[in-house]
Structures are given as C-alpha cells and as structure tokens.
Design a protein around this motif. Structure first.
Motif, PDB file in Angstrom:
ATOM      1  N   GLY A   1      48.997  40.172  39.581  1.00 42.57           N
ATOM      2  CA  GLY A   1      48.690  40.770  38.292  1.00 42.57           C
ATOM      3  C   GLY A   1      47.655  41.870  38.355  1.00 42.57           C
ATOM      4  N   LEU A   2      47.060  42.087  39.521  1.00 42.41           N
ATOM      5  CA  LEU A   2      46.019  43.101  39.671  1.00 42.41           C
ATOM      6  C   LEU A   2      46.617  44.355  40.286  1.00 42.41           C
ATOM      7  CD1 LEU A   2      43.037  43.832  39.435  1.00 42.41           C
ATOM      8  CD2 LEU A   2      42.664  42.798  41.687  1.00 42.41           C
ATOM      9  N   LYS A   3      46.675  45.423  39.512  1.00 40.25           N
ATOM     10  CA  LYS A   3      47.307  46.663  39.969  1.00 40.25           C
ATOM     11  C   LYS A   3      46.411  47.482  40.886  1.00 40.25           C
ATOM     12  CE  LYS A   3      50.873  45.736  37.452  1.00 40.25           C
ATOM     13  NZ  LYS A   3      52.151  45.292  38.076  1.00 40.25           N
TER      14      LYS A   3
ATOM     15  N   HIS B   1      40.836  46.034  34.249  1.00 43.46           N
ATOM     16  CA  HIS B   1      41.288  47.125  35.114  1.00 43.46           C
ATOM     17  C   HIS B   1      40.388  48.345  34.972  1.00 43.46           C
ATOM     18  CE1 HIS B   1      45.273  45.109  35.799  1.00 43.46           C
ATOM     19  NE2 HIS B   1      45.182  45.792  36.924  1.00 43.46           N
TER      20      HIS B   1
ATOM     21  N   THR C   1      42.518  41.482  35.722  1.00 45.19           N
ATOM     22  CA  THR C   1      43.932  41.810  35.511  1.00 45.19           C
ATOM     23  C   THR C   1      44.218  42.274  34.086  1.00 45.19           C
ATOM     24  OG1 THR C   1      44.446  39.499  34.971  1.00 45.19           O
ATOM     25  CG2 THR C   1      44.700  40.181  37.278  1.00 45.19           C
TER      26      THR C   1
ATOM     27  N   VAL D   1      40.771  36.320  40.714  1.00 45.88           N
ATOM     28  CA  VAL D   1      41.946  36.302  39.852  1.00 45.88           C
ATOM     29  C   VAL D   1      42.787  35.067  40.157  1.00 45.88           C
ATOM     30  CG1 VAL D   1      42.022  38.809  39.629  1.00 45.88           C
ATOM     31  CG2 VAL D   1      43.285  37.709  41.479  1.00 45.88           C
TER      32      VAL D   1
ATOM     33  N   GLU E   1      41.697  34.674  45.197  1.00 45.41           N
ATOM     34  CA  GLU E   1      42.587  33.978  44.275  1.00 45.41           C
ATOM     35  C   GLU E   1      42.049  32.581  43.974  1.00 45.41           C
ATOM     36  OE1 GLU E   1      47.123  35.306  44.331  1.00 45.41           O
ATOM     37  OE2 GLU E   1      46.529  34.412  46.228  1.00 45.41           O
TER      38      GLU E   1
ATOM     39  N   LYS F   1      44.366  46.268  43.414  1.00 47.23           N
ATOM     40  CA  LYS F   1      43.837  45.354  44.438  1.00 47.23           C
ATOM     41  C   LYS F   1      43.342  46.080  45.682  1.00 47.23           C
ATOM     42  CE  LYS F   1      47.672  42.984  44.562  1.00 47.23           C
ATOM     43  NZ  LYS F   1      48.586  43.744  43.701  1.00 47.23           N
TER      44      LYS F   1
END
Length: 325
Positions: free
Chosen positions: A36-38, A14, A9, A31, A47, A40
């Motif tokens: 928060g992960l753009k 990224h 993240t 994560v 998670e 995904k």
C-alpha cells in the motif's frame, strides 16, 4: 533527524513522507502491508501492526521522533469500538513509547472536528470545545479521545516536544484509494450535482504535510494547531462550482432542503439496522449541513504553514490521478 512515520499509506502519510525526504530527514515507515506504500523506495519500510507494542518498539529503535498519521476514517463502520484501536488505543502506546524509550518528539495528527466549528466571518480557533454534530460522530469522538491522551501526556512530559495537528478536509495528490478526493470525483463533469448546504475547511494536503514536518522542530509543546486556512473555507456547493470552472464544463448544482438530507440519513440508519454497509446515517448527514470554518493562523504563524489556493489542490488531485491510475 530519524523519524518513525505511522500511517504512511494514506493521503496525508504519503505527502508527509515526501516532505520529510525533501527536508533531509531519514524515514522509517511502519505499515501493515508494504504494497500500500507507493513511495517505499524513499524510506526504510517495516511491516507489522502498530497496535502490537513490541512491533512498535522495534520500529522506533534509534528514532529521534515519531509522526502519527494513522487513523480509522471509514464512515460506514457501525460500532464505536471499531474506531478505537487506531484512533485511541494507538495513542496510549505512543505515549508509553515516548516515556519508556526517551523519544524526544511526537507529532500526532487528529482532525479539525475535535474543535467546535465556526461560521462565515466568525472562524473557529483552537480553544473552542467540540460540539454537535461531531460529538455524535464515532470518528470524531474517537479521535478526540486519542488527542486527549496525547495532550494529557504532554502536561507530564514537559521535557519532550509533543504537538497535535488538526487538519481540515484534505485535497490533493497521492490520494491513493481515493479517500477525501471522492467528493471531487462525485461531481466531476456531471451535468447535475446535489450538494447539501454545508461547508468545510478544504485544505491542500501538501500545506498540512508542511505543518506536520515543521512541527518536528517548531511550535509550542502541548499545543494543538488547526491545519487549515480561511481561503479554503467554502460551501460544498461552491467547491463543485469551482471545480467546474477550472475544467470548463457546465454543471447545475442543486442544494436540497435540510429536511430531505436528514431523511436520507434516516434511510441510512434503517439500512444499517438490517446489516447493510453504508456511509449514510443521521450522524454523518448532519455534518453536511454545518459550516466547518476554521482559522489556521496559529499554524501559519508558528509552523510556517502555507495557504495554497484550493484551486491548486483540485488541480493537483486530478493531475495525480490522471498520471497514476
């Protein structure tokens, strides 16, 4: 190769994820929060906390390699212990994971500040020991502890491929928070800017991401690699002048005397003493008064790390923010 990515993240995470996918790797990202992960949609997402060994073990199942881009970087934290869980203790868990589960490759990202910095015309290399003011930095010292754990394990596990990457000051796209890009935003289009007389090894984050991914199959086991290049070793003042030149605005950059910068650190120490959160501290401002200039030729030679001009990193940072905020 199937790769478990930690720290996906963040700014570097990224960009590493994008590079991994571009090169055809399968990626599983562990994560704490998927929001928060753009990116995904480009990977398998799990998670959970990487500090929970059972969670880490389950996430690593079936993976050939682990890339660790996780780190606690908040310079406002007041206690050394606040940095240790992610920056040091996670490294112990990763070593255990590699030993017990037979994972063949581990690429760990640290920081260039665990290596003694150089000066203009005398750039530092990987063999120079860490020194002040970074010995007094909670962040840098905690990263050094984690790095030492990884490198010590590499000596024992000579049948594995373990690499440490030491990035310079990252600039570029996918700075979601933003993190290091705040330095650019602080001076963007302002008529007057104050810049301490220090310098940093500014580097395009995509260059570092390339070095990290290349380290999966290239590089020498048990070695550290400075992920920076001489072209990005400039003063903070010159960074702001370069940004103003790129975007065509006038700016008066004032370089305050060192004693005044140190005085700001003392003010920060006082604020911290009464419980206020601030990045100002004696330790932090001292880092703005030195030239952190490093030689990344080893990463260029052995990992094929590019040397993108820092102008492009500045442009890419602002372009990404324009399109995504």
């Amino acid at each position: 190769m199937k790769v478990l990515l930690l720290g996906a993240t963040g700014l570097l995470g990224h960009n590493v994820l994008l590079r991994l996918v571009d090169e055809g790797h399968q990626v599983r990202a562990l994560v704490r929060c998927a929001e928060g992960l753009k990116l995904k949609d480009l990977c398998e997402v799990r998670e959970g906390s990487p500090l929970d060994y059972e969670v880490l073990w389950e996430a690593a199942a079936g993976c050939d390699a682990v890339i660790n881009c996780a780190g606690t970087t908040d310079m406002s934290l007041r206690r050394y212990d606040d940095y240790l869980p992610v920056n040091r203790d996670l490294c112990r868990l990763l070593v255990r994971l590699v030993e017990e589960e037979g994972i063949g490759t581990l690429v760990h990202t640290s920081t260039v500040n665990t290596i003694g910095y150089g000066i203009v015309h005398k750039y530092a290399h990987e063999r120079i020991p860490m020194w002040e003011p970074f010995l007094s930095s909670y962040y840098a010292s905690s990263k050094r502890e984690g790095e030492d754990i990884i490198l010590e394990a590499a000596k024992r596990l000579d049948d594995r491929h373990i690499i440490v990457i030491n990035p310079g000051y990252l600039l570029g796209p996918w700075d979601v928070k933003p993190s290091s890009g705040r330095m650019l935003l602080a001076g963007y289009r302002k008529p007057v800017m104050i810049a301490p007389w220090g310098g940093k090894a500014f580097v395009h984050v995509q260059d570092v991401a390339q070095a990290v991914v290349s380290a999966l199959t290239r590089g020498t086991h048990g070695r550290r690699y400075i992920a920076a290049n001489r072209r990005g070793c400039i003063t903070i003042r010159d960074l702001y002048k370069l940004q103003a030149k790129i975007y065509g605005y006038g700016q008066w950059v004032i370089v305050p005397p060192d004693w005044l910068v140190r005085a700001a650190g003392w003010v920060g120490d006082a604020l911290r003493a009464v419980g206020l959160k601030t990045e100002l501290s004696t330790s932090n401002v001292k880092q703005l008064l030195v030239h952190e200039f490093y030689d990344g030729s080893l990463a260029a030679d052995e990992l094929g790390m590019p040397a993108t001009p820092i102008e492009e990193a500045i442009k890419d940072f602002h372009q990404w923010r324009k399109e995504n905020t």
